[in-house]
Every structure is written in C-alpha cells, then in structure tokens.
Design a protein around this motif. Structure first.
Motif, PDB file in Angstrom:
ATOM      1  N   ASN A  32       0.818  -1.222   0.000  1.00 16.30           N
ATOM      2  CA  ASN A  32       0.000   0.000   0.000  1.00 16.30           C
ATOM      3  C   ASN A  32       0.848   1.266   0.000  1.00 16.30           C
ATOM      4  OD1 ASN A  32      -2.461  -1.319   0.029  1.00 16.30           O
ATOM      5  ND2 ASN A  32      -2.519  -1.442   2.262  1.00 16.30           N
ATOM      6  N   ASP A  33       2.152   1.104  -0.183  1.00 24.40           N
ATOM      7  CA  ASP A  33       3.082   2.242  -0.183  1.00 24.40           C
ATOM      8  C   ASP A  33       3.057   2.988   1.150  1.00 24.40           C
ATOM      9  OD1 ASP A  33       5.023   3.872  -1.260  1.00 24.40           O
ATOM     10  OD2 ASP A  33       3.612   5.219  -2.257  1.00 24.40           O
ATOM     11  N   GLU A  34       3.018   2.209   2.243  1.00 19.62           N
ATOM     12  CA  GLU A  34       2.938   2.825   3.572  1.00 19.62           C
ATOM     13  C   GLU A  34       4.136   2.490   4.447  1.00 19.62           C
ATOM     14  OE1 GLU A  34      -1.972   2.633   3.567  1.00 19.62           O
ATOM     15  OE2 GLU A  34      -0.838   1.347   4.924  1.00 19.62           O
ATOM     16  N   MET A  35       5.196   1.948   3.861  1.00 20.03           N
ATOM     17  CA  MET A  35       6.408   1.664   4.635  1.00 20.03           C
ATOM     18  C   MET A  35       7.613   2.229   3.898  1.00 20.03           C
ATOM     19  SD  MET A  35       6.229   0.063   7.549  1.00 20.03           S
ATOM     20  CE  MET A  35       4.789  -0.520   8.447  1.00 20.03           C
ATOM     21  N   ASP A  36       8.531   2.826   4.648  1.00 24.16           N
ATOM     22  CA  ASP A  36       9.705   3.454   4.033  1.00 24.16           C
ATOM     23  C   ASP A  36      11.000   2.700   4.325  1.00 24.16           C
ATOM     24  OD1 ASP A  36       8.277   5.832   3.032  1.00 24.16           O
ATOM     25  OD2 ASP A  36       7.948   6.198   5.163  1.00 24.16           O
ATOM     26  N   MET A  37      11.001   1.894   5.369  1.00 25.06           N
ATOM     27  CA  MET A  37      12.229   1.168   5.719  1.00 25.06           C
ATOM     28  C   MET A  37      11.868  -0.044   6.580  1.00 25.06           C
ATOM     29  SD  MET A  37      15.426   2.298   8.134  1.00 25.06           S
ATOM     30  CE  MET A  37      15.860   3.771   7.285  1.00 25.06           C
ATOM     31  N   ILE A  38      12.577  -1.153   6.333  1.00 23.64           N
ATOM     32  CA  ILE A  38      12.354  -2.363   7.139  1.00 23.64           C
ATOM     33  C   ILE A  38      13.688  -2.752   7.771  1.00 23.64           C
ATOM     34  CG2 ILE A  38      11.532  -4.751   7.147  1.00 23.64           C
ATOM     35  CD1 ILE A  38       9.412  -2.798   6.062  1.00 23.64           C
ATOM     36  N   ILE A  39      13.679  -2.885   9.074  1.00 23.69           N
ATOM     37  CA  ILE A  39      14.851  -3.415   9.780  1.00 23.69           C
ATOM     38  C   ILE A  39      14.427  -4.754  10.378  1.00 23.69           C
ATOM     39  CG2 ILE A  39      16.435  -3.084  11.715  1.00 23.69           C
ATOM     40  CD1 ILE A  39      16.342  -0.106  11.141  1.00 23.69           C
ATOM     41  N   PHE A  40      15.001  -5.809   9.849  1.00 28.12           N
ATOM     42  CA  PHE A  40      14.560  -7.165  10.170  1.00 28.12           C
ATOM     43  C   PHE A  40      15.789  -7.986  10.550  1.00 28.12           C
ATOM     44  CE2 PHE A  40      11.753 -10.855   8.307  1.00 28.12           C
ATOM     45  CZ  PHE A  40      11.924 -11.567   9.472  1.00 28.12           C
ATOM     46  N   PHE A  41      16.003  -8.136  11.856  1.00 29.35           N
ATOM     47  CA  PHE A  41      17.138  -8.936  12.310  1.00 29.35           C
ATOM     48  C   PHE A  41      16.734 -10.405  12.222  1.00 29.35           C
ATOM     49  CE2 PHE A  41      19.761  -5.820  15.131  1.00 29.35           C
ATOM     50  CZ  PHE A  41      19.777  -4.912  14.099  1.00 29.35           C
ATOM     51  N   ARG A  42      17.131 -11.033  11.144  1.00 28.18           N
ATOM     52  CA  ARG A  42      16.771 -12.428  10.903  1.00 28.18           C
ATOM     53  C   ARG A  42      17.737 -13.373  11.599  1.00 28.18           C
ATOM     54  NH1 ARG A  42      16.795 -13.830   4.967  1.00 28.18           N
ATOM     55  NH2 ARG A  42      15.528 -15.593   5.616  1.00 28.18           N
ATOM     56  N   ASP A  43      17.219 -14.532  11.957  1.00 29.86           N
ATOM     57  CA  ASP A  43      18.064 -15.598  12.492  1.00 29.86           C
ATOM     58  C   ASP A  43      18.273 -16.609  11.372  1.00 29.86           C
ATOM     59  OD1 ASP A  43      19.236 -17.740  13.682  1.00 29.86           O
ATOM     60  OD2 ASP A  43      17.632 -18.083  15.152  1.00 29.86           O
ATOM     61  N   PRO A  44      19.455 -16.606  10.759  1.00 29.95           N
ATOM     62  CA  PRO A  44      19.666 -17.494   9.607  1.00 29.95           C
ATOM     63  C   PRO A  44      19.977 -18.934  10.015  1.00 29.95           C
ATOM     64  CG  PRO A  44      21.641 -16.221  10.025  1.00 29.95           C
ATOM     65  CD  PRO A  44      20.640 -15.799  11.069  1.00 29.95           C
ATOM     66  N   LEU A  45      20.063 -19.194  11.317  1.00 30.16           N
ATOM     67  CA  LEU A  45      20.483 -20.526  11.777  1.00 30.16           C
ATOM     68  C   LEU A  45      19.346 -21.327  12.413  1.00 30.16           C
ATOM     69  CD1 LEU A  45      23.948 -19.538  13.294  1.00 30.16           C
ATOM     70  CD2 LEU A  45      23.447 -20.462  11.028  1.00 30.16           C
ATOM     71  N   THR A  46      18.158 -20.748  12.419  1.00 33.33           N
ATOM     72  CA  THR A  46      17.022 -21.451  13.023  1.00 33.33           C
ATOM     73  C   THR A  46      15.861 -21.486  12.026  1.00 33.33           C
ATOM     74  OG1 THR A  46      17.685 -20.567  15.181  1.00 33.33           O
ATOM     75  CG2 THR A  46      15.464 -21.480  15.019  1.00 33.33           C
ATOM     76  N   ALA A  47      15.303 -22.681  11.813  1.00 37.10           N
ATOM     77  CA  ALA A  47      14.161 -22.801  10.904  1.00 37.10           C
ATOM     78  C   ALA A  47      12.946 -22.117  11.518  1.00 37.10           C
ATOM     79  CB  ALA A  47      13.857 -24.271  10.644  1.00 37.10           C
TER      80      ALA A  47
END
Ligand SMILES: O=C(CO)COP(=O)(O)O
Length: 138
Positions: free
Chosen positions: A69-84
């Motif tokens: 909807n063009d309502e977000m300008d930035m996403i900060i997403f600390f992902r855990d790449p070692l856990t399913a």
C-alpha cells in the motif's frame, strides 16, 4: 518515515540494543513492529510502536500489506539465519515485497547501521534521489 522493526527470537536482544542506541533517531519516526518484537522494544525503550500480529501469526504479512500500500519506508529485520522458522514462506514474501516496491531493507545489524546512519543523513529520501539520478542521466 514509517519504519518496521522485526526480529526473530534469537536476535531480539540485538534489535533492542540497536534501537536503544539510536533511540533519538527512531523517536522522530513512526515505528511499527511484529507483535513480540514491538512489545519488547517498547518495554525497554518507552518508544511508541504500532504492533501487528506476532510473526508466526501473520505479522510479516501485515507489514508486507503495508509495503504493497506504499505505507512503509524502511524495514529493519534482524533475521536468524540458523534457526528454521515455521512461517518461513511469510518471511520470504516480505523480503520479496521489499524488492518489488524498492523498500530499503536491512536483514542484519551491519546493514541496519548503514541504513540508520543514512536515514539520519537524509539519504533515505530515495525517490527524490532516483529522480535526480534520472535527470543527471539525461
Ligand atoms: O517471527 C517474526 C518475524 O518473522 C517476529 O515475530 P515476533 O516479533 O512476534 O516475535
């Protein structure tokens, strides 16, 4: 700017520390988060955050809808790449929408540092920057 904050469980403390370190900058923007991430950040920092569902219950999808909807300008997403993650398809969909709509996305602390410093320096007005680049090109 509308900024979404998300962290998988093993990365939540890292995100809390990050937001705390840059609290002054974050306090000047509209903050959004998936359920548990938002609750923990608010408890620790006192920042006001609009919370969506928890990630596994659809929170990533709700943030994706805001992007569409063009309502977000930035996403900060600390992902855990070692856990399913049980909701990995939702995570993938969110990352994809960031690319579809060209939304700045940091999936780890190092990238987030650069994005937040860019935000502070005014670099995140990417649409204007893109317009200027097109003008310079021709
Ligand atoms: O799972 C998440 C992102 O995929 C985060 O959700 P919570 O913030 O509710 O833990």
């Amino acid at each position: 700017m509308n900024i979404a904050l998300i962290a998988h469980d093993k990365k939540k403390q890292d995100l809390i520390d990050f937001v705390t370190a840059y609290k002054e900058i974050f306090s000047e923007h509209n903050l959004f988060a998936t359920g548990t991430t938002g609750k923990l950040i608010t408890n620790d920092t006192g920042l006001t955050i609009e919370r969506f569902q928890s990630g596994p219950l659809g929170g990533d999808q709700q943030i994706g809808a805001r992007i569409a909807n063009d309502e977000m300008d930035m996403i900060i997403f600390f992902r855990d790449p070692l856990t399913a993650q049980p909701h990995e398809p939702d995570v993938t969909a969110l990352l994809r929408l960031c690319d579809v709509y060209k939304i700045p996305l940091a999936t780890n602390e190092a990238s987030a540092e650069i994005l937040i410093r860019g935000l502070e320096s005014g670099w995140l007005d990417w649409r204007t920057i893109k317009e200027k680049r097109v003008r310079y090109d021709g």
